[in-house]
Design a protein around this motif. Structure first.
Motif, mmCIF file in Angstrom:
data_model
loop_
_atom_site.group_PDB
_atom_site.id
_atom_site.type_symbol
_atom_site.label_atom_id
_atom_site.label_comp_id
_atom_site.label_asym_id
_atom_site.label_seq_id
_atom_site.Cartn_x
_atom_site.Cartn_y
_atom_site.Cartn_z
ATOM 1 N N ASN A 28 0.664 -1.378 -0.050
ATOM 2 C CA ASN A 28 -0.214 -0.166 0.167
ATOM 3 C C ASN A 28 0.882 1.488 -0.512
ATOM 4 O O ASN A 28 0.305 2.341 -0.912
ATOM 5 C CB ASN A 28 -0.795 -0.060 0.777
ATOM 6 C CG ASN A 28 -1.572 0.645 1.386
ATOM 7 O OD1 ASN A 28 -2.105 0.678 0.237
ATOM 8 N ND2 ASN A 28 -2.529 1.759 1.776
ATOM 9 N N ASP A 29 2.212 0.653 0.897
ATOM 10 C CA ASP A 29 2.995 2.403 0.713
ATOM 11 C C ASP A 29 3.450 2.659 -0.939
ATOM 12 O O ASP A 29 3.591 3.942 -0.963
ATOM 13 C CB ASP A 29 4.011 1.897 1.742
ATOM 14 C CG ASP A 29 3.271 2.040 3.397
ATOM 15 O OD1 ASP A 29 2.474 3.016 3.862
ATOM 16 O OD2 ASP A 29 4.613 1.678 4.030
ATOM 17 N N ASP A 65 0.656 4.505 -2.553
ATOM 18 C CA ASP A 65 0.699 6.119 -2.143
ATOM 19 C C ASP A 65 1.829 6.843 -3.592
ATOM 20 O O ASP A 65 1.968 7.874 -4.049
ATOM 21 C CB ASP A 65 0.848 6.331 -1.055
ATOM 22 C CG ASP A 65 -0.866 5.291 -0.046
ATOM 23 O OD1 ASP A 65 -1.456 5.113 -0.698
ATOM 24 O OD2 ASP A 65 -0.660 5.179 0.979
ATOM 25 N N ASN A 118 1.361 7.746 -6.812
ATOM 26 C CA ASN A 118 -0.257 8.072 -7.253
ATOM 27 C C ASN A 118 0.828 10.148 -6.153
ATOM 28 O O ASN A 118 0.621 10.293 -6.722
ATOM 29 C CB ASN A 118 -0.970 7.407 -6.242
ATOM 30 C CG ASN A 118 -1.445 6.619 -6.741
ATOM 31 O OD1 ASN A 118 -1.405 6.224 -7.991
ATOM 32 N ND2 ASN A 118 -2.358 5.958 -6.173
ATOM 33 N N ASN A 119 1.989 9.851 -5.372
ATOM 34 C CA ASN A 119 2.240 10.891 -4.739
ATOM 35 C C ASN A 119 3.172 11.463 -5.719
ATOM 36 O O ASN A 119 3.749 12.835 -5.680
ATOM 37 C CB ASN A 119 2.631 10.918 -3.184
ATOM 38 C CG ASN A 119 1.161 10.683 -2.371
ATOM 39 O OD1 ASN A 119 0.485 11.180 -2.542
ATOM 40 N ND2 ASN A 119 1.280 10.034 -1.103
#
Length: 568
Positions: A153-154, A157, A160-161
């Motif tokens: 999950n990290d 993210d 996407n960031n």
């Protein structure tokens, strides 16, 4: 009327000087001095209301006029598409045209899915240090840092960031013990917009499910280099070259060990992580890469021949970036997007599916006719209103509120003069009966455009006549309409709708006159109130005097009567 209540004895003495006498006198004065002015105010209010309503009607007509005069009406186009493979948007002003589109292939994004993981929190950086990943699309590259212990999950993210033109998501497939998959998708379509990611420093995500295989060897002791010289084996990942030396006579086993030991290094000494093996059943060297994008393997001087023996099908690449391909009137065209805006100026072509479509872009003649017909209807309503306001019926004696007013009576002739007084002359080539060409003058006017006017000032419009004129000479038709209706618009501003128009000034004059009469009425009412207050007081004084005289007369009569009675 003033306050006569304090004069309680009014009329007691005289029997004549009473309240109703004063009231009658005052009402008679009002009838003569005030009522004519009140009638004038009522008439002015009616004129003011009628004028306001007429200006509103005129504003509607002016809006119609401006819709025709500003030129955009004739620039409108309509598109028609036969077929479902494309959608077309054409800007106003685009030249009428027809063309065929045959969509062979739609542009697509690059999309990958990872192997399955047990949960969102599965650790993918099990090292004790932060690691960096190079993520890019096309020519752009962004560095992503994952701290020690970073999870699936990290990573989602972080992607996407990073604003790397890639979107990441995690789906739960619900299948087996490892249902969670990371999906990465390039934001842009096109063959050049492939996703490039080297993830060899973390756990194997499985984006690259290609098994790279060598030529066949009889055993792992076979030599992979019999050139007599040291050769180079290299793998270039998205522009970064990892290479190692292969000695003359080096065996399959030694080669596999070198790959697994990290001997493949870039210019900075960083190793490319591999998990290679020799498959004794197939007799081939096999390995997988933890990287996707532009992968190039160079073993040209070795016996491994990996490029010749590998099936490069990647089952985890669920969609491959590609360009759109289509033909435009038979000409082959290729673009990176499904939205084509650089093929025809002012026209946007959206490719929707494979297949053929025929497109026609035509002038919006139906919209032009609809706008002209609305103008005609609104203009005739205005003319009818003018006629009512300026009418005179000698039989009934009815007179319009603005009968004889030149500000109204001249309007019809002004606008009809604008409409029917503009003529365009232009030259055209004609063939005589012998086929010889000669030039003659032709004329374009309101009649050519389809307009006519009856004796009552009402206009009509023949749309079939207009269509013929427009099809024959669209430029002249447009120029005539824009010139003519600009004249009408200017005269509307001058006479009806402008801030300093004739009717605006007339409206102000009516209001000023109305105010003047109201002030005179107020003054006259105050004058009459004062006049009859004074008269009432005078009547009261006279009445009191008469009352006293009556009392004295009554007393004298009594004395006289008593004297007479005493002598009898």
């Amino acid at each position: 009327m003033g306050d006569f209540g304090t004069l309680s004895s009014l009329g007691i003495g005289s029997g004549v000087l009473k309240y109703d006498v004063i009231e009658k006198l005052k009402n008679a004065d009002k009838e003569v001095m005030i009522k004519p002015m009140e009638d004038k105010v009522n008439l002015l209010k009616k004129r003011e209301k009628a004028l306001s309503e007429f200006i509103t009607i005129g504003s509607t007509v002016k809006t119609d006029i401006m819709d025709i005069a500003d030129g955009t009406l004739f620039a409108k186009v309509n598109t028609n598409v036969i077929g479902s493979s494309v959608e077309i948007q054409a800007n106003d002003g685009v030249k009428p045209q027809e063309f065929d589109i045959d969509v062979k292939q739609l542009a697509k994004n690059d999309i990958y899915e990872s192997n399955g993981f047990a949960s969102l929190d599965t650790v993918i950086n099990s090292s004790s240090n932060s690691v960096t990943l190079n993520l890019g699309v096309g020519d752009s590259t962004t560095t992503i840092t994952l701290k020690s212990g970073a999870t699936l999950n990290d990573l989602k993210d972080a992607i996407n960031n990073a604003n790397a033109r890639v979107t990441a998501s995690i789906i739960n497939t619900g299948i087996g013990d490892n249902p969670y998959k990371l999906i990465i998708k390039a934001n842009d379509t096109g063959a050049d917009n492939i996703i490039k990611l080297n993830y060899s420093n973390i756990e194997n995500l499985g984006f690259n499910n290609t098994t790279y295989t060598s030529a066949k060897f009889s055993s792992d002791t076979d030599s992979i280099n019999n050139s007599g010289n040291t050769q180079t084996f290299s793998i270039t990942v998205n522009g970064t070259k990892y290479s190692m030396d292969v000695n003359n006579g080096e065996s399959v086993k030694d080669f596999v060990n070198a790959l697994n030991n990290g001997n493949l290094k870039d210019s900075d000494g960083n190793s490319l992580k591999l998990n290679a093996s020799y498959n004794s059943d197939s007799g081939k060297i096999e390995f997988k890469l933890q990287a996707i994008g532009d992968i190039q393997i160079d073993d040209s001087n070795l016996l491994t021949k990996i490029n010749d023996n590998t099936d490069f099908t990647n089952t985890n690449r669920i969609q491959t970036a590609q360009n759109s391909k289509f033909t435009y009137n038979g000409v082959e065209v290729e673009r990176s997007s499904n939205k084509i805006e650089d093929l025809i100026t002012g026209v946007s072509i959206n490719l929707k599916s494979t297949g053929e479509s025929s497109v026609s872009i035509k002038t919006g003649v139906d919209d032009i006719i609809k706008t002209i017909k609305k103008f005609v209807a609104d203009y005739n309503a205005m003319v009818s209103n003018i006629q009512n306001l300026t009418a005179f019926n000698k039989d009934t004696g009815n007179v319009g509120l603005f009968q004889g007013d030149s500000d109204f009576t001249m309007l019809g002739s002004i606008f009809s003069g604008d409409l029917f007084g503009t003529t365009y002359s232009y030259k055209t080539d004609i063939l005589d009966r012998n086929g010889s060409k000669y030039t003659q003058n032709e004329f374009f006017n309101a009649t050519t455009a389809g307009f006519d006017m009856n004796r009552n000032g009402m206009i009509s419009f023949d749309e079939e006549k207009f269509k013929k004129a427009y099809e024959k000479n669209p430029d002249i038709t447009q120029r005539w309409f824009e010139t003519t209706f600009t004249k009408i618009k200017n005269d509307f501003d001058r006479t009806i709708t402008g801030d300093k128009s004739n009717l605006s000034l007339l409206n102000q004059n009516i209001k000023d006159e109305e105010k003047s009469y109201e002030n005179r009425i107020d003054a006259m009412k105050k004058f009459l109130d004062t006049k009859y207050d004074i008269m009432a007081k005078q009547f009261a004084a006279y009445d009191e005097m008469i009352n006293k005289f009556n009392a004295m007369s009554s007393s004298l009569n009594m004395v006289i009567q008593q004297a007479i009675n005493s002598k009898e």
